[in-house]
Motif scaffolding. Structure first.
Motif, PDB file in Angstrom:
ATOM      1  N   GLN A 544       0.831  -1.202   0.000  1.00  0.00           N
ATOM      2  CA  GLN A 544       0.000   0.000   0.000  1.00  0.00           C
ATOM      3  C   GLN A 544       0.872   1.261   0.000  1.00  0.00           C
ATOM      4  OE1 GLN A 544      -2.378   0.908   3.596  1.00  0.00           O
ATOM      5  NE2 GLN A 544      -4.164   0.804   2.245  1.00  0.00           N
ATOM      6  N   ILE A 548       1.087   4.278  -2.871  1.00  0.00           N
ATOM      7  CA  ILE A 548       0.919   5.699  -2.538  1.00  0.00           C
ATOM      8  C   ILE A 548       2.141   6.493  -2.974  1.00  0.00           C
ATOM      9  CG2 ILE A 548       0.700   7.330  -0.612  1.00  0.00           C
ATOM     10  CD1 ILE A 548      -0.964   5.201   0.839  1.00  0.00           C
ATOM     11  N   THR A 559      -3.256  13.492   0.990  1.00  0.00           N
ATOM     12  CA  THR A 559      -4.427  12.922   1.651  1.00  0.00           C
ATOM     13  C   THR A 559      -4.162  11.485   2.096  1.00  0.00           C
ATOM     14  OG1 THR A 559      -5.914  14.304   0.350  1.00  0.00           O
ATOM     15  CG2 THR A 559      -6.860  12.346   1.372  1.00  0.00           C
ATOM     16  N   ALA A 560      -3.470  10.722   1.248  1.00  0.00           N
ATOM     17  CA  ALA A 560      -3.153   9.337   1.602  1.00  0.00           C
ATOM     18  C   ALA A 560      -2.209   9.277   2.797  1.00  0.00           C
ATOM     19  CB  ALA A 560      -2.538   8.624   0.404  1.00  0.00           C
ATOM     20  N   LEU A 591     -10.467  11.047   0.515  1.00  0.00           N
ATOM     21  CA  LEU A 591     -10.377   9.767  -0.197  1.00  0.00           C
ATOM     22  C   LEU A 591     -11.735   9.365  -0.761  1.00  0.00           C
ATOM     23  CD1 LEU A 591      -7.994   7.790   2.192  1.00  0.00           C
ATOM     24  CD2 LEU A 591      -7.455   8.738  -0.074  1.00  0.00           C
TER      25      LEU A 591
END
Length: 608
Positions: A544, A548, A559-560, A591
């Motif tokens: 993940q 990103i 934002t992530a 998101l």
């Protein structure tokens, strides 16, 4: 004018005195029976001091309307009746009274008001007595009523042929329940089961000697079973173990029962104390040290001093000495378990480790004996410090539960042994481990130590992600958090939030500075130091994080990162500040907006 110098005598309102006894001095009308038993036993003790072979028997007969108590004690003459029974506060046990003062230490009663306690249940008290010291004297009868009046008369020899005393009580209206045979038997057994002389209610025995802890048993196992049954009958629980309390110098024999479940140290103990066989109290305070809250005691003593109500213990040097001696006996029991019964010790510590930890803080001997056995929460599970120190070259610890939760999973994966020192007494005890295990390194865990154990990322890889890391640092900088990139296990953890006390203090100062007015903001600003900041460590091995890091949109990447930061806080079970909650809400909304917008774009493309 000349002042009146004529001496006067206090007038006593017996009704008022009875009310004082029943509502203020004594906790319940039931004590009347204890006072009757006490007087009977003291009378027998006095007679046996002069006539060692004299009979020793107390008999009680009750029918609800009245109670009769017969004893084979020293008895009274007519002169004794006038000087003792008819004078409030005068006691036959008081120093200077012929024949009895010489054995005063053997008496239960010390205050001379016991017979008046019977007026809490009786409208009339009649005493018939014959003296053992003056066998030619006729029996004498003393009758007193609750209005304060009394009569005295001599009786013919046939009224009582043997020395001793009989007390007759006539029930007050509404008090008959206290004078039924079953009630009298229950109270007599409660108060007098350990009395040294035979006591019976009708034909039923009251005394049950020897005491359970003094009886002979076929084996130690049989003794433990019998004492466990005694504990169930007395306290209502089956003990984990029992501890003999045998202190001859303090005149104490008894047993302490170990509670089968944990209790608060602040919970009041329910210790039962017998004074020369007579139950004094079921709620003795101050009998044991505060740390010994995991036991309930029952004991018999001849050295402790009762209060005026004879329902609690008088706090004096004797009680302080007994408290220390009983604490030493319990400490010796613990040391004996450590030396020869580790299974029983482990079962005990699984429940009562907090009490032992409290003791070990102040007692060097107990620290050396018990610290290796005490269980602690660690990255290896709940284990003893001895076992934990054998597994790890350095014993790291955190000072708070919060810090431990932040690092436990990651530290365990990296092979760092960490003890949770956030529970009561734990940090202090871990820091003293080298006293028990010389040469054992003990160190407080900080964020730098954890980071140093995480694998560094290849410089080329970090250079390739420099743009993303710049966005991440800019995003979290307002929150007082730095960002770094490492590789660590487990792969399922995308990010790790690390801080220490210094970082939290600096963050709290900064938050206060933002909310303060101009003057205080300036003062708080001047306190700004070089304390380390919190750190979000991104896991380069996590898929993940890799996705990103490859995003081209800086806004979406920011934002992530906020979402990763919030997730790391939640994983560490950290309390969220208002700024943290706002960040989580913002990241979730961002998101969600991105996912919705992206989905609509795809639908439009398909239609076209």
């Amino acid at each position: 004018m000349t002042a009146d110098q004529t001496p006067h005598t206090f007038q006593v309102d017996l009704r008022g005195l009875v009310d004082l006894l029943s509502h203020h001095l004594y906790s319940s009308p039931r004590v009347y029976l204890r006072e009757l038993l006490q007087n009977a036993v003291d009378a027998i003790t006095a007679r046996r001091a002069e006539q060692p072979d004299a009979p020793a028997l107390v008999r009680l007969y009750a029918d609800g309307a009245g109670l009769r108590v017969e004893d084979s004690g020293i008895g009274l003459t007519e002169q004794d009746v006038h000087s003792l029974l008819a004078t409030i506060g005068r006691s036959s046990k008081r120093a200077g009274t012929d024949g009895i003062a010489s054995v005063r230490a053997e008496f239960l009663g010390q205050f001379g008001i016991g017979l008046l306690a019977c007026f809490v249940v009786a409208a009339e008290i009649r005493v018939v007595s014959r003296s053992a010291r003056t066998p030619d004297a006729p029996p004498v009868e003393w009758t007193a009523r609750e209005d304060g009046s009394y009569t005295v008369r001599t009786l013919p020899d046939i009224a009582r042929t043997e020395p001793g005393t009989t007390v007759h009580l006539a029930a007050r209206p509404g008090s008959g329940e206290w004078l039924t045979e079953e009630k009298v038997l229950s109270l007599a057994r409660e108060f007098g089961s350990l009395l040294p002389y035979e006591v019976r209610v009708g034909d039923r025995a009251v005394t049950d000697l020897p005491a359970p802890w003094d009886r002979s048993y076929p084996s130690p196992a049989a003794r433990r079973v019998a004492l466990a049954g005694h504990c169930r009958d007395l306290f209502g629980f089956t003990p984990l173990d029992s501890i003999d309390l045998d202190l001859p110098l303090a005149g104490i024999r008894g047993v302490a029962y170990v509670l089968p479940s944990a209790v608060s140290p602040a919970q009041r103990a329910g210790h039962r104390v017998h004074l020369k066989g007579m139950l004094l109290t079921e709620r003795a305070d101050g009998l044991l040290p505060d740390w010994a809250f995991f036991v309930r005691c029952v004991l018999d003593t001849d050295s402790l001093r009762p209060t005026a109500s004879r329902e609690s213990l008088y706090e004096d040097e004797t009680l302080a000495g007994v408290r220390d001696a009983l604490g030493a006996a319990i400490r010796d029991w613990l040391a004996g378990l450590a030396a020869g019964a580790p299974e029983r010790l482990e079962a005990f510590l699984a429940v009562h480790h907090l009490g032992v930890k409290s003791l070990a803080r102040h007692d060097g001997e107990m620290l050396r004996t018990m610290l290796p056995w005490l269980p602690f929460e660690t990255t290896d599970g709940r284990v003893s410090l001895e076992e934990f120190a054998r597994r790890h070259p350095v014993v790291h610890y955190t000072r708070t539960v919060e810090e431990f939760r932040q690092v436990a999973a990651i530290a365990s994966a990296q092979g760092i042994g960490v003890v949770n020192g956030g529970y009561t007494y734990d940090t202090e005890l871990v820091e003293r481990l080298p006293e028990v295990r010389p040469g054992t390194p003990v160190a407080e865990l900080d964020a730098d130590t954890v980071t140093a154990h995480l694998d560094a990322v290849d410089p080329a890889r970090e250079l390739a992600l420099s743009r993303f890391l710049s966005v991440a640092r800019a995003t979290l900088d307002p929150l007082g958090c730095d960002v770094s990139l490492r590789s660590f296990h487990p792969l399922t953890v995308p990010a790790l939030h690390l801080d220490d006390r210094s970082a939290r203090h600096e963050r709290a100062r900064a938050d206060a500075e933002e909310e303060a007015d101009g003057l205080w903001a300036g003062i708080l600003g001047s306190l700004r130091g070089s304390a380390p900041r919190a750190r979000l460590v991104l896991n380069d091995l996590n898929p993940q994080v890799r996705r990103i890091g490859a995003l081209d949109d800086p806004g979406l990447a920011g934002t992530a990162v906020e979402a990763l930061y919030g997730q790391a806080l939640l994983m560490a079970q950290r309390p969220l500040r208002p700024a943290d909650s706002a960040l989580l809400n913002r990241a979730f909304a961002g998101l969600l907006d991105w996912a919705t917008h992206d989905g609509e774009s795809h639908k439009g493309e398909k239609k076209a």
